[in-house]
Design an enzyme around this catalytic site. Structure first.
Site, PDB file in Angstrom:
ATOM      1  N   GLU A 103       0.935  -1.292   0.132  1.00  0.00           N
ATOM      2  CA  GLU A 103       0.095  -0.049   0.054  1.00  0.00           C
ATOM      3  C   GLU A 103       0.901   1.173   0.050  1.00  0.00           C
ATOM      4  O   GLU A 103       1.652   1.607   1.001  1.00  0.00           O
ATOM      5  CB  GLU A 103      -0.841   0.040   1.350  1.00  0.00           C
ATOM      6  CG  GLU A 103      -1.753   1.204   1.448  1.00  0.00           C
ATOM      7  CD  GLU A 103      -2.087   1.228   3.016  1.00  0.00           C
ATOM      8  OE1 GLU A 103      -2.411   0.008   3.597  1.00  0.00           O
ATOM      9  OE2 GLU A 103      -2.377   2.270   3.445  1.00  0.00           O
ATOM     10  N   ARG A 155       0.576   9.859   1.612  1.00  0.00           N
ATOM     11  CA  ARG A 155       0.977  10.887   2.331  1.00  0.00           C
ATOM     12  C   ARG A 155       2.591  11.702   1.999  1.00  0.00           C
ATOM     13  O   ARG A 155       2.767  12.785   2.524  1.00  0.00           O
ATOM     14  CB  ARG A 155       1.776  10.210   3.668  1.00  0.00           C
ATOM     15  CG  ARG A 155       0.499   9.478   4.464  1.00  0.00           C
ATOM     16  CD  ARG A 155       0.968   8.981   5.712  1.00  0.00           C
ATOM     17  NE  ARG A 155       0.134   7.733   5.608  1.00  0.00           N
ATOM     18  CZ  ARG A 155       0.234   6.733   6.596  1.00  0.00           C
ATOM     19  NH1 ARG A 155       1.148   6.840   7.696  1.00  0.00           N
ATOM     20  NH2 ARG A 155      -0.835   5.828   6.976  1.00  0.00           N
ATOM     21  N   LYS A 198     -10.632  -2.378   7.251  1.00  0.00           N
ATOM     22  CA  LYS A 198      -9.329  -2.083   8.014  1.00  0.00           C
ATOM     23  C   LYS A 198      -9.716  -1.725   9.254  1.00  0.00           C
ATOM     24  O   LYS A 198     -10.754  -1.037   9.425  1.00  0.00           O
ATOM     25  CB  LYS A 198      -8.509  -1.035   7.317  1.00  0.00           C
ATOM     26  CG  LYS A 198      -7.591  -0.537   7.983  1.00  0.00           C
ATOM     27  CD  LYS A 198      -6.591   0.543   7.209  1.00  0.00           C
ATOM     28  CE  LYS A 198      -5.659   1.415   7.977  1.00  0.00           C
ATOM     29  NZ  LYS A 198      -4.621   2.184   7.081  1.00  0.00           N
TER      30      LYS A 198
HETATM   31  C1  3PG Z   1      -0.533   3.521   9.336  1.00  0.00           C
HETATM   32  O1  3PG Z   1      -1.614   4.051   8.783  1.00  0.00           O
HETATM   33  O2  3PG Z   1       0.588   4.421   9.494  1.00  0.00           O
HETATM   34  C2  3PG Z   1      -0.444   2.001   9.343  1.00  0.00           C
HETATM   35  O3  3PG Z   1      -1.732   1.668   9.851  1.00  0.00           O
HETATM   36  C3  3PG Z   1       0.901   1.492   9.926  1.00  0.00           C
HETATM   37  O4  3PG Z   1       0.963   1.681  11.215  1.00  0.00           O
HETATM   38  P1  3PG Z   1       2.285   1.000  11.952  1.00  0.00           P
HETATM   39  O5  3PG Z   1       3.424   2.295  11.585  1.00  0.00           O
HETATM   40  O6  3PG Z   1       1.893   1.147  13.552  1.00  0.00           O
HETATM   41  O7  3PG Z   1       2.407  -0.267  11.273  1.00  0.00           O
END
Ligand code: 3PG
Length: 203
Positions: A36, A40, A123
């Site tokens: 994914e 960002r 999710k």
């Molecule tokens: C996110 O959106 O940042 C993901 O859920 C990943 O989370 P993590 O960095 O705690 O694995």
């Protein structure tokens, strides 16, 4: 669905699209065949485009917040769409564009709304802070057909427990390809962490 059979969905934050292929190939060598790519960073769209034709690899998009985002990522080649939360217009646009969509939910109310939109793969975000497996098992009572993708705080110590639960179809997280590892170009570590994650659930 496109993610069928995938048990790990790495969340990838890329500062440079040129890193996309080396990172994806490291994931692949470690046994993980999807990612994914988040929106960002501004590199996200170009990174998705760089991966759209990588053989035996399924590229998706994360942090998809608007219908316009859906159009941008699908045009770039994303085959699935992930959101941190549930927005009807994002889900509807993704379904109209013919890609899988996995919105984030955090409450029974949101699960109920997602089910009414026709979804059964959701999710759970942020999973650790919300209660992790305890919450998943509680939600499975009224929603036995829903399968979850916990994300947020999933790590090597708890991934196998999540994946052993029949209500979990895959886990998501950044630990096997952190932004720092990607920035450092440490593909060997990404491969090793991916292989360790896969090994932890197949033994
Ligand atoms: C996110 O959106 O940042 C993901 O859920 C990943 O989370 P993590 O960095 O705690 O694995």
């Amino acid at each position: 669905m496109t993610l069928h059979g995938q048990r790990f969905v790495p969340v990838i934050v890329l500062d440079h699209a040129a890193r996309a292929v080396p990172v994806a190939e490291a994931l692949q060598r470690g046994g993980i065949r999807c990612a994914e790519i988040t929106l960002r960073t501004t590199a996200g769209i170009d990174a998705i485009a760089a991966l759209r034709d990588l053989p035996d690899f399924t590229v998706g998009a994360g942090t998809v917040l608007t219908p316009d985002d859906v159009d941008r990522v699908v045009d770039a080649g994303a085959r699935f769409v992930v959101s941190p939360g549930l927005a009807d217009d994002v889900v509807e646009r993704a379904l109209a564009r013919g890609v899988d969509v996995v919105p984030g939910v955090a409450t029974a109310t949101e699960v109920q709304r997602a089910v009414r939109l026709g979804l059964t793969r959701l999710k759970l975000f942020p999973a650790a802070q919300l209660g992790g497996l305890g919450l998943i098992r509680a939600l499975a009572g009224p929603f036995p057909d829903v399968r979850f993708l916990p994300s947020g705080g999933v790590n090597p110590a708890n991934a196998a427990d999540y994946l052993a639960d029949p209500n979990v179809f895959a886990v998501s997280g950044s630990w096997m390809a952190t932004r720092d590892l990607i920035a450092a170009g440490d593909v060997a570590a990404i491969e090793r962490l991916s292989r360790e994650a896969v090994a932890a659930v197949t033994r």
